[in-house]
Design an enzyme around this catalytic site. Structure first.
Site, PDB file in Angstrom:
ATOM      1  N   THR A 191      34.088  42.779  30.288  1.00 21.08           N
ATOM      2  CA  THR A 191      35.245  42.603  29.411  1.00 21.08           C
ATOM      3  C   THR A 191      36.310  43.623  29.816  1.00 21.08           C
ATOM      4  OG1 THR A 191      34.486  44.157  27.688  1.00 21.08           O
ATOM      5  CG2 THR A 191      33.672  41.889  27.561  1.00 21.08           C
TER       6      THR A 191
ATOM      7  N   GLU B 250      28.575  50.537  39.864  1.00 29.26           N
ATOM      8  CA  GLU B 250      29.257  50.560  41.175  1.00 29.26           C
ATOM      9  C   GLU B 250      30.578  49.798  41.137  1.00 29.26           C
ATOM     10  OE1 GLU B 250      30.192  51.697  44.414  1.00 29.26           O
ATOM     11  OE2 GLU B 250      28.030  51.778  44.788  1.00 29.26           O
TER      12      GLU B 250
ATOM     13  N   GLU C 119      50.335  42.821  37.834  1.00 27.23           N
ATOM     14  CA  GLU C 119      50.316  42.046  36.602  1.00 27.23           C
ATOM     15  C   GLU C 119      51.685  42.060  35.926  1.00 27.23           C
ATOM     16  OE1 GLU C 119      46.784  42.710  34.153  1.00 27.23           O
ATOM     17  OE2 GLU C 119      45.976  43.851  35.833  1.00 27.23           O
TER      18      GLU C 119
ATOM     19  N   LYS D  18      39.098  55.815  37.385  1.00 30.78           N
ATOM     20  CA  LYS D  18      38.069  55.759  38.432  1.00 30.78           C
ATOM     21  C   LYS D  18      37.683  57.166  38.890  1.00 30.78           C
ATOM     22  CE  LYS D  18      39.789  51.213  39.651  1.00 30.78           C
ATOM     23  NZ  LYS D  18      40.792  50.471  40.459  1.00 30.78           N
TER      24      LYS D  18
END
Lengths: 318, 318
Positions: free
Chosen positions: A77, A130, A190, A205
């Protein structure tokens, strides 16, 4: 393995489509309002067709997917900040049922790493992620191979949209606004590109990497990262860099002392860090093996799904 | 894990020196004529000092090391062609005793892959060999993550000595013989550099990759590889390439149809494959995740030992 997939965007859809090819069965696929659930294996193509034509994946509810039969919950999600909900709740439910979790959603391991690890300790299930860092590029598996204690620094490019924009600005001598519009036309950026261009996505990240590298002693969240985006870089700055044999990249780093930083940096134009287009790269400085580089496509449905299925394979092999 | 290390060259020595740092115990270290053996853990520093000063690792024989107490045999004796002896015999002995084997020696998996896998099937021990391909670069682990069936092509640079020579020839406009002599002075090339410059060393690594990628259907040996070296490349060829924005690299490949080729190829001078100096790179073309690149130092004692210890860690985690 039996997979329940939460999230039917690009990644969830690709995991569902590729699962059989990797020897797994999809027992549930859910979007935010509906689900297809069958303990014997759902009809993936039918569920995706139903989503396209009728707007629903199936006649069940997302809660049915979470409570159904599966060995691995694939949490795909959208990433949310702060409490990382509803993703975090899904992780909790699966672990409390002693099921494994494979994350494509960055929120739970970027914003609530300590909570996730604590739930994992009390569960027979494991949590792998990962896919949250660099799509299919083997980033976390490389850290696991070397053992985090033997890696001193990690740096690199982990946002393809920002990298595409910087590459095009330098190559064409165009301004940020112009190239962003082009990237949106191409579907590389986007409609709301905020998290990509302001550094948030890359920072999440690197926060995850900081948690993996230093997580035994300290928990990181986005608040611990020093983040600067690329929105204010003038085209003239890239022209100047080019004249000097250099270029600008949105570089993130987890330093040896555990600081997390993301921001535009000058790098050699033909150097290893100057990957082009939407590519990503991660550079590891290791204690005994020098510098290692891993690069490739850091995003995309099938690419990220490949990382999810590699994690599922690891759980299957254990 | 308790490690018996056969081979006390750069790699075996580094494994012995780093083992404790990774939580393992060295119960034996042997060179070709002597060994230190102690089921409770040898004195590594003492054994290495004894080798330096007295020319013997210890008072035991290499056979004692092979027959002693260990969980993992680390086979780091020199690579040999054809029957791959004595390395292959060491692998056999350990597997017949249901012990694991971690190879740094390329011979057994390049020349006798089928025999090794057959012995492994009949054993409770496993055979891992990340260190045989590209030192510390995560090559075999990346293939395992994606599953060999989802990787179509592998290509890259897997000999640092040849790459150093080609890099220097292009940068300085010098001839092969001149640069080779320089590389020998620097210790980058061995006194007898034959296997590095004639392509044999790189070919062995691509044969290993072919076995991993296609080994269920067919066994590869060096005889199956089409190999050309760099000895006959004139400096003028590199000058011409440079003028055209390209350079020459010793590129190996396992093609989609399972052919193994190694030879000098023109590549873009600033492209991903044109790693410099003694660096190595491997490029994977994957079915679902595009192209992945992994690069770094492909040789060296501590670098290769890191790969050996990553394999030991994998066995420990299973």
């Amino acid at each position: 393995m039996r997979l329940a997939i939460l999230g039917a965007g690009a990644v969830g859809t690709s995991v569902a489509e590729l699962a059989a090819d990797y020897g797994h069965t999809v027992t549930a696929l859910a979007d935010s309002s509906s689900a297809a659930v069958d303990a014997g294996g759902i009809d993936v193509a039918g569920a995706l067709e139903s989503k396209r034509t009728d707007g629903v994946v199936g006649s069940a509810s997302p809660g049915d997917a979470l409570d159904g039969e599966y060995d691995v919950l694939v949490e795909a999600t959208p990433t949310t900040l702060g409490d990382a909900q509803p993703g975090f709740g899904h992780v909790r439910t699966a672990l409390e049922r002693d099921r494994h979790v494979v994350l494509a959603n960055k929120g739970p391991v970027a914003e609530r790493y300590g909570d996730v690890r604590e739930l994992e300790r009390e569960s027979d299930g494991r949590v792998l992620f990962e896919a949250t860092v660099g799509g299919a590029i083997p980033v976390l598996s490389t850290i696991a191979d070397f053992d985090a204690s033997h890696i001193t620094t990690v740096r690199g490019v982990l946002n393809g949209t920002a990298n595409f924009i910087l590459t095009r600005m330098a190559a064409e001598g165009l301004d940020y606004e112009h190239v962003l519009a082009e990237a949106q036309d191409l579907g590389v950026a986007e409609a709301d590109p905020t998290f990509d261009v302001d550094g948030t996505d890359a920072a999440l990240k690197f926060v995850i990497l900081a948690n993996v590298l230093h997580g035994n002693g300290r928990e990181y969240t986005l608040d611990d990262a020093d983040v600067e985006g690329i929105e204010d870089i003038p085209g003239s700055a890239l022209d100047l860099a080019t004249e000097d044999g250099r270029t600008v990249r949105l570089i993130g780093e987890v330093t040896a002392t555990g600081e997390v930083r993301v921001g535009p940096r000058l790098v050699p134009a033909n150097g290893t860090l100057a990957v082009t287009g939407t590519n990503n790269i991660v550079q590891f400085e290791t204690e005994h093996a020098g510098r290692l580089n891993v690069s490739g496509r850091g995003a995309g449905g099938p690419e990220t799904a490949s990382a999810v299925l590699a994690d599922v394979g690891r759980l299957d092999g254990d």
